[in-house]
Design a protein around this motif. Structure first.
Motif, mmCIF file in Angstrom:
data_model
loop_
_atom_site.group_PDB
_atom_site.id
_atom_site.type_symbol
_atom_site.label_atom_id
_atom_site.label_comp_id
_atom_site.label_asym_id
_atom_site.label_seq_id
_atom_site.Cartn_x
_atom_site.Cartn_y
_atom_site.Cartn_z
ATOM 1 N N SER A 55 0.766 -1.326 -0.010
ATOM 2 C CA SER A 55 -0.007 0.025 -0.011
ATOM 3 C C SER A 55 0.908 1.251 0.002
ATOM 4 O O SER A 55 0.524 2.143 -0.787
ATOM 5 C CB SER A 55 -0.948 -0.054 1.158
ATOM 6 N N SER A 56 2.118 1.181 0.718
ATOM 7 C CA SER A 56 2.806 2.154 0.614
ATOM 8 C C SER A 56 3.550 2.637 -0.749
ATOM 9 O O SER A 56 3.588 3.631 -1.135
ATOM 10 C CB SER A 56 4.104 2.027 1.662
ATOM 11 N N ASP A 57 3.884 1.534 -1.310
ATOM 12 C CA ASP A 57 4.212 1.725 -2.999
ATOM 13 C C ASP A 57 3.292 2.252 -3.826
ATOM 14 O O ASP A 57 3.379 3.303 -4.655
ATOM 15 C CB ASP A 57 4.611 0.297 -3.348
ATOM 16 N N TYR A 58 1.856 1.961 -3.664
ATOM 17 C CA TYR A 58 0.812 2.431 -4.184
ATOM 18 C C TYR A 58 0.643 3.923 -3.983
ATOM 19 O O TYR A 58 0.720 4.704 -4.933
ATOM 20 C CB TYR A 58 -0.295 1.678 -4.015
ATOM 21 N N ILE A 59 0.673 4.395 -2.606
ATOM 22 C CA ILE A 59 0.449 5.633 -2.288
ATOM 23 C C ILE A 59 1.410 6.717 -2.979
ATOM 24 O O ILE A 59 1.427 7.801 -3.221
ATOM 25 C CB ILE A 59 0.188 5.889 -0.846
ATOM 26 N N ARG A 60 2.856 6.001 -2.630
ATOM 27 C CA ARG A 60 3.895 6.934 -3.132
ATOM 28 C C ARG A 60 3.800 7.269 -4.490
ATOM 29 O O ARG A 60 3.987 8.286 -5.311
ATOM 30 C CB ARG A 60 5.271 6.321 -3.022
ATOM 31 N N ASP A 61 3.315 6.015 -5.468
ATOM 32 C CA ASP A 61 3.120 6.136 -6.852
ATOM 33 C C ASP A 61 2.095 7.282 -7.116
ATOM 34 O O ASP A 61 2.073 8.122 -8.129
ATOM 35 C CB ASP A 61 2.773 4.907 -7.679
ATOM 36 N N LEU A 62 0.947 7.344 -6.208
ATOM 37 C CA LEU A 62 0.070 8.352 -6.610
ATOM 38 C C LEU A 62 0.345 9.603 -6.239
ATOM 39 O O LEU A 62 0.171 10.626 -7.240
ATOM 40 C CB LEU A 62 -1.199 8.009 -5.679
ATOM 41 N N ILE A 63 1.480 9.818 -5.309
ATOM 42 C CA ILE A 63 1.779 11.036 -5.100
ATOM 43 C C ILE A 63 3.026 11.701 -6.170
ATOM 44 O O ILE A 63 2.818 12.773 -6.432
ATOM 45 C CB ILE A 63 2.683 11.113 -3.801
ATOM 46 N N ARG A 64 3.711 10.984 -6.702
ATOM 47 C CA ARG A 64 4.384 11.128 -7.828
ATOM 48 C C ARG A 64 3.566 11.507 -8.974
ATOM 49 O O ARG A 64 4.061 12.487 -9.938
ATOM 50 C CB ARG A 64 5.471 9.844 -8.238
ATOM 51 N N GLN A 65 2.646 10.657 -9.271
ATOM 52 C CA GLN A 65 1.712 11.218 -10.348
ATOM 53 C C GLN A 65 1.150 12.478 -10.291
ATOM 54 O O GLN A 65 1.148 13.382 -11.024
ATOM 55 C CB GLN A 65 0.548 10.210 -10.508
ATOM 56 N N ASP A 66 0.746 12.732 -9.116
ATOM 57 C CA ASP A 66 0.043 14.041 -8.721
ATOM 58 C C ASP A 66 1.221 15.318 -8.841
ATOM 59 O O ASP A 66 0.889 16.247 -9.274
ATOM 60 C CB ASP A 66 -0.448 14.126 -7.372
ATOM 61 N N GLN A 67 2.371 14.777 -8.383
ATOM 62 C CA GLN A 67 3.490 15.849 -8.591
ATOM 63 C C GLN A 67 3.731 16.136 -10.137
ATOM 64 O O GLN A 67 3.674 17.173 -10.365
ATOM 65 C CB GLN A 67 4.902 15.455 -7.967
ATOM 66 N N ARG A 68 3.751 15.074 -10.807
ATOM 67 C CA ARG A 68 3.978 15.409 -12.304
ATOM 68 C C ARG A 68 2.807 16.131 -12.847
ATOM 69 O O ARG A 68 3.064 17.294 -13.763
ATOM 70 C CB ARG A 68 4.054 14.227 -13.195
ATOM 71 N N ARG A 69 1.509 15.971 -12.299
ATOM 72 C CA ARG A 69 0.244 16.603 -13.047
ATOM 73 C C ARG A 69 0.522 18.076 -12.599
ATOM 74 O O ARG A 69 0.135 19.019 -13.439
ATOM 75 C CB ARG A 69 -0.946 15.849 -12.371
ATOM 76 N N GLN A 70 1.096 18.377 -11.605
ATOM 77 C CA GLN A 70 1.044 19.725 -10.937
ATOM 78 C C GLN A 70 1.895 20.482 -11.623
ATOM 79 O O GLN A 70 1.819 21.663 -12.098
ATOM 80 C CB GLN A 70 1.281 19.824 -9.182
ATOM 81 N N LYS A 71 3.145 20.164 -11.874
ATOM 82 C CA LYS A 71 4.184 20.593 -12.677
ATOM 83 C C LYS A 71 3.675 20.884 -14.089
ATOM 84 O O LYS A 71 3.959 21.977 -14.649
ATOM 85 C CB LYS A 71 5.479 19.671 -12.717
ATOM 86 N N LEU A 72 2.797 19.981 -14.720
ATOM 87 C CA LEU A 72 2.565 20.081 -16.049
ATOM 88 C C LEU A 72 1.413 21.218 -16.435
ATOM 89 O O LEU A 72 1.522 22.227 -16.987
ATOM 90 C CB LEU A 72 1.828 18.831 -16.655
ATOM 91 N N LEU A 73 0.555 21.132 -15.324
ATOM 92 C CA LEU A 73 -0.552 22.124 -15.084
ATOM 93 C C LEU A 73 0.056 23.670 -14.835
ATOM 94 O O LEU A 73 -0.246 24.605 -15.520
ATOM 95 C CB LEU A 73 -1.454 21.896 -13.833
ATOM 96 N N GLN A 74 1.212 23.736 -13.945
ATOM 97 C CA GLN A 74 1.976 24.947 -13.619
ATOM 98 C C GLN A 74 2.471 25.526 -15.002
ATOM 99 O O GLN A 74 2.415 26.662 -15.217
ATOM 100 C CB GLN A 74 2.747 24.886 -12.805
ATOM 101 N N ALA A 75 3.005 24.574 -15.685
ATOM 102 C CA ALA A 75 3.858 25.052 -17.065
ATOM 103 C C ALA A 75 2.779 25.386 -18.028
ATOM 104 O O ALA A 75 3.036 26.512 -18.878
ATOM 105 C CB ALA A 75 4.845 23.745 -17.602
ATOM 106 N N ALA A 76 1.850 24.688 -18.117
ATOM 107 C CA ALA A 76 0.573 25.255 -18.997
ATOM 108 C C ALA A 76 0.174 26.465 -18.652
ATOM 109 O O ALA A 76 -0.028 27.222 -19.649
ATOM 110 C CB ALA A 76 -0.496 24.114 -18.908
ATOM 111 N N LEU A 77 0.052 26.813 -17.315
ATOM 112 C CA LEU A 77 -0.646 28.102 -16.925
ATOM 113 C C LEU A 77 0.632 29.187 -17.206
ATOM 114 O O LEU A 77 0.177 30.265 -17.536
ATOM 115 C CB LEU A 77 -0.981 28.159 -15.486
#
Length: 77
Positions: free
Chosen positions: A28-50
């Motif tokens: 479960s820790s591995d799953y949560i870490r992956d979700l956090i990494r995906q969210d971090q990438r999404r946030q960076k892409l969104l910030q770059a688009a803005l």
């Protein structure tokens, strides 16, 4: 590494367990870490688009032009 306790509704916990059983994640820790990494990438892409949008300047199109183009894109596929 720090420890964090998270409470989940039963359906979410079952979802996590299913992902582990499928072999997608080791724990479960591995799953949560992956979700956090995906969210971090999404946030960076969104910030770059803005930032790109803000740096692109003003459009000569009106709001109506933009809405019409979006509607056409939706209806034309």
């Amino acid at each position: 590494m720090a420890t964090m306790n998270v409470s989940l509704p039963d359906l979410m916990r079952e979802w996590v367990n299913t992902q582990i059983e499928r072999g997608e994640y080791a724990s479960s820790s591995d799953y949560i870490r992956d979700l956090i990494r995906q969210d971090q990438r999404r946030q960076k892409l969104l910030q770059a688009a803005l930032t790109d949008g803000l740096n692109s300047g003003r459009s000569s199109r009106t709001a109506e032009d933009i809405m019409n183009a979006a509607q056409k894109k939706l209806t034309d596929g």
